[in-house]
Design a protein around this motif. Structure first.
Motif, PDB file in Angstrom:
ATOM      1  N   VAL A 191     -15.940   3.936   7.304  1.00 10.47           N
ATOM      2  CA  VAL A 191     -14.979   3.178   8.187  1.00 10.47           C
ATOM      3  C   VAL A 191     -13.777   2.722   7.627  1.00 10.47           C
ATOM      4  O   VAL A 191     -12.691   2.863   8.238  1.00 10.47           O
ATOM      5  N   SER A 192     -13.778   2.094   6.439  1.00 16.53           N
ATOM      6  CA  SER A 192     -12.868   1.468   5.952  1.00 16.53           C
ATOM      7  C   SER A 192     -11.704   2.393   5.447  1.00 16.53           C
ATOM      8  O   SER A 192     -10.609   2.256   5.507  1.00 16.53           O
ATOM      9  N   GLY A 193     -12.313   3.783   4.943  1.00 16.95           N
ATOM     10  CA  GLY A 193     -11.528   4.850   4.634  1.00 16.95           C
ATOM     11  C   GLY A 193     -10.554   5.330   6.101  1.00 16.95           C
ATOM     12  O   GLY A 193      -9.482   5.574   5.929  1.00 16.95           O
ATOM     13  N   LEU A 194     -11.308   5.225   6.993  1.00 16.56           N
ATOM     14  CA  LEU A 194     -10.613   5.754   8.194  1.00 16.56           C
ATOM     15  C   LEU A 194      -9.543   4.840   8.741  1.00 16.56           C
ATOM     16  O   LEU A 194      -8.296   5.044   9.065  1.00 16.56           O
ATOM     17  N   PHE A 195      -9.825   3.617   8.501  1.00 15.84           N
ATOM     18  CA  PHE A 195      -8.858   2.350   8.958  1.00 15.84           C
ATOM     19  C   PHE A 195      -7.739   2.699   7.970  1.00 15.84           C
ATOM     20  O   PHE A 195      -6.460   2.305   8.651  1.00 15.84           O
ATOM     21  N   MET A 246      -5.525   5.651   8.521  1.00 12.98           N
ATOM     22  CA  MET A 246      -4.625   5.406   9.775  1.00 12.98           C
ATOM     23  C   MET A 246      -3.544   4.446   9.459  1.00 12.98           C
ATOM     24  O   MET A 246      -2.357   4.786   9.743  1.00 12.98           O
ATOM     25  N   SER A 247      -3.590   3.601   8.749  1.00 15.75           N
ATOM     26  CA  SER A 247      -2.602   2.616   8.659  1.00 15.75           C
ATOM     27  C   SER A 247      -1.656   3.056   7.891  1.00 15.75           C
ATOM     28  O   SER A 247      -0.302   2.619   7.511  1.00 15.75           O
ATOM     29  N   GLU A 248      -2.114   4.121   6.659  1.00 10.86           N
ATOM     30  CA  GLU A 248      -0.897   4.570   6.002  1.00 10.86           C
ATOM     31  C   GLU A 248       0.208   5.323   6.433  1.00 10.86           C
ATOM     32  O   GLU A 248       1.199   5.679   6.004  1.00 10.86           O
ATOM     33  N   VAL A 286       6.031   5.757  11.407  1.00 14.53           N
ATOM     34  CA  VAL A 286       6.282   5.332  12.713  1.00 14.53           C
ATOM     35  C   VAL A 286       7.721   4.379  12.477  1.00 14.53           C
ATOM     36  O   VAL A 286       8.657   4.502  13.497  1.00 14.53           O
ATOM     37  N   GLU A 287       7.629   3.826  11.290  1.00 13.19           N
ATOM     38  CA  GLU A 287       8.804   2.750  10.949  1.00 13.19           C
ATOM     39  C   GLU A 287       9.926   3.772  10.803  1.00 13.19           C
ATOM     40  O   GLU A 287      11.149   3.108  11.180  1.00 13.19           O
ATOM     41  N   LYS A 288       9.963   4.492  10.051  1.00 11.77           N
ATOM     42  CA  LYS A 288      11.213   5.544   9.875  1.00 11.77           C
ATOM     43  C   LYS A 288      11.678   5.977  11.349  1.00 11.77           C
ATOM     44  O   LYS A 288      12.919   5.947  11.493  1.00 11.77           O
ATOM     45  N   PHE A 289      10.817   6.514  12.348  1.00  9.49           N
ATOM     46  CA  PHE A 289      11.363   6.773  13.769  1.00  9.49           C
ATOM     47  C   PHE A 289      12.006   5.587  14.362  1.00  9.49           C
ATOM     48  O   PHE A 289      12.987   5.576  15.054  1.00  9.49           O
ATOM     49  N   VAL A 314      -5.098  -2.345  11.650  1.00  2.14           N
ATOM     50  CA  VAL A 314      -5.049  -1.382  12.772  1.00  2.14           C
ATOM     51  C   VAL A 314      -4.455  -1.643  14.015  1.00  2.14           C
ATOM     52  O   VAL A 314      -3.784  -1.102  14.708  1.00  2.14           O
ATOM     53  N   LYS A 315      -4.831  -3.152  14.465  1.00  2.00           N
ATOM     54  CA  LYS A 315      -4.392  -3.804  15.676  1.00  2.00           C
ATOM     55  C   LYS A 315      -2.916  -3.840  15.493  1.00  2.00           C
ATOM     56  O   LYS A 315      -2.007  -3.509  16.412  1.00  2.00           O
ATOM     57  N   ALA A 316      -2.252  -4.189  14.098  1.00  5.35           N
ATOM     58  CA  ALA A 316      -0.753  -4.382  14.348  1.00  5.35           C
ATOM     59  C   ALA A 316      -0.222  -2.876  14.127  1.00  5.35           C
ATOM     60  O   ALA A 316       0.723  -2.529  14.709  1.00  5.35           O
ATOM     61  N   TYR A 317      -1.022  -2.114  13.682  1.00  3.84           N
ATOM     62  CA  TYR A 317      -0.367  -0.585  13.978  1.00  3.84           C
ATOM     63  C   TYR A 317      -0.292   0.046  15.300  1.00  3.84           C
ATOM     64  O   TYR A 317       0.782   0.512  15.390  1.00  3.84           O
TER      65      TYR A 317
END
Length: 212
Positions: free
Chosen positions: A26-30, A33-35, A40-43, A181-184
Motif C-alpha cells: 500500500v505504501s508503495g502504491l501511495f 502515485m505521489s511521484e 502535473v506541476e510541469k503542466f 496523496v490528498k495533496a496530490y
C-alpha cells in the motif's frame, strides 16, 4: 498446541509478516502515485507561464487589442486569466505540499529502517537472555516518549498541532502517505480547473472577436 491456537507465537509472527507486507504494498502504491506530482506541476507551470505572458501581452497592447475585443470583452478576458493564474498558484501550493510530504516520508523510512533492524536483532537477543534469566522485559518502542522528545524544541502551538495530529492518526500506518496523496489529488483538481479557465479565456476572446 494446535495451529488454531491464538497464543501460538508462530501464528502471530505469520500475521505480522503478512500485515507488514500488505502495508508495504500500500505504501508503495501511495508513493508511486505521489511521484507523478512533478509531471502535473510541469503542466500547471506551463499554463501559468502562458497565462502570465498572455496577460502581459493584453495589457501592453491594450490599444491594439481593444478594437477586436471591446472594453467589456477585454475586462472579462483579463479576469478569466487572473482567475486561471490564481488556481495555478493554488495547484503549486498543493504540489509543494505533496513533494515535501513524500520526501519527508521517504527520508524518514530510509533513516529509521536500519534503526528498527538493529532494534529487532537486539530485541531477540535480549529476550533470549531474559528468558534464560527468568526475567520479563518490556522491549516495545514507546512512541509517546519519542514524540515528546521530538516536539521538545518546538513552540507550544507546534507541540499542540503535533499532539493533535498524533491523536487523529493514531494506529494509521499510512497517515503520512495519506497527506501526500490528498495533496496530490487537490493538485490535480486545481490544475484541471486552471486549464478549464485558460480554455474559457480562449473561447471568450474568440467569441468577443467574432461578435465585433
Amino acid at each position: 498446541m494446535t495451529d488454531s491456537d491464538p497464543g501460538d507465537p508462530l501464528l502471530e509472527w505469520n500475521r505480522l509478516n503478512k500485515e507488514n507486507a500488505e502495508h508495504g504494498f500500500v505504501s508503495g502504491l501511495f508513493q508511486s502515485m505521489s511521484e507523478t506530482s512533478p509531471l502535473v506541476e510541469k503542466f500547471s507551470m506551463w499554463l501559468l507561464a502562458g497565462t502570465g505572458a498572455t496577460a502581459a501581452l493584453l495589457i501592453t497592447q491594450i490599444e491594439s487589442v481593444l478594437p477586436y475585443l471591446s472594453e467589456s470583452g477585454f475586462k472579462i478576458c483579463l479576469i478569466v486569466l487572473v482567475l486561471s493564474a490564481l488556481l495555478g498558484f493554488i495547484a503549486k501550493y498543493y504540489s509543494l505540499r505533496c513533494e515535501i510530504q513524500t520526501k519527508v516520508q521517504s527520508k524518514f523510512m530510509e533513516l529509521v529502517k536500519p534503526v528498527l533492524d538493529k532494534h529487532e536483532k537486539d530485541e531477540d537477543r535480549i529476550k533470549e537472555y531474559a528468558k534464560q534469566k527468568g526475567v520479563t522485559l518490556q522491549t516495545d518502542i514507546d512512541l509517546s516518549r519519542i514524540m515528546n522528545e521530538f516536539s521538545r524544541p518546538f513552540p507550544f502551538w507546534v507541540k499542540w498541532l503535533i499532539s493533535r495530529k498524533i491523536q487523529k492518526t493514531s494506529g494509521d500506518r499510512q497517515a503520512g502517505f495519506h497527506i501526500a496523496v490528498k495533496a496530490y489529488m487537490s493538485q490535480i483538481r486545481w490544475t484541471f480547473f486552471q486549464a478549464l479557465l485558460f480554455i474559457a479565456f480562449i473561447l471568450t476572446a474568440t467569441w468577443y472577436a467574432n461578435a465585433i
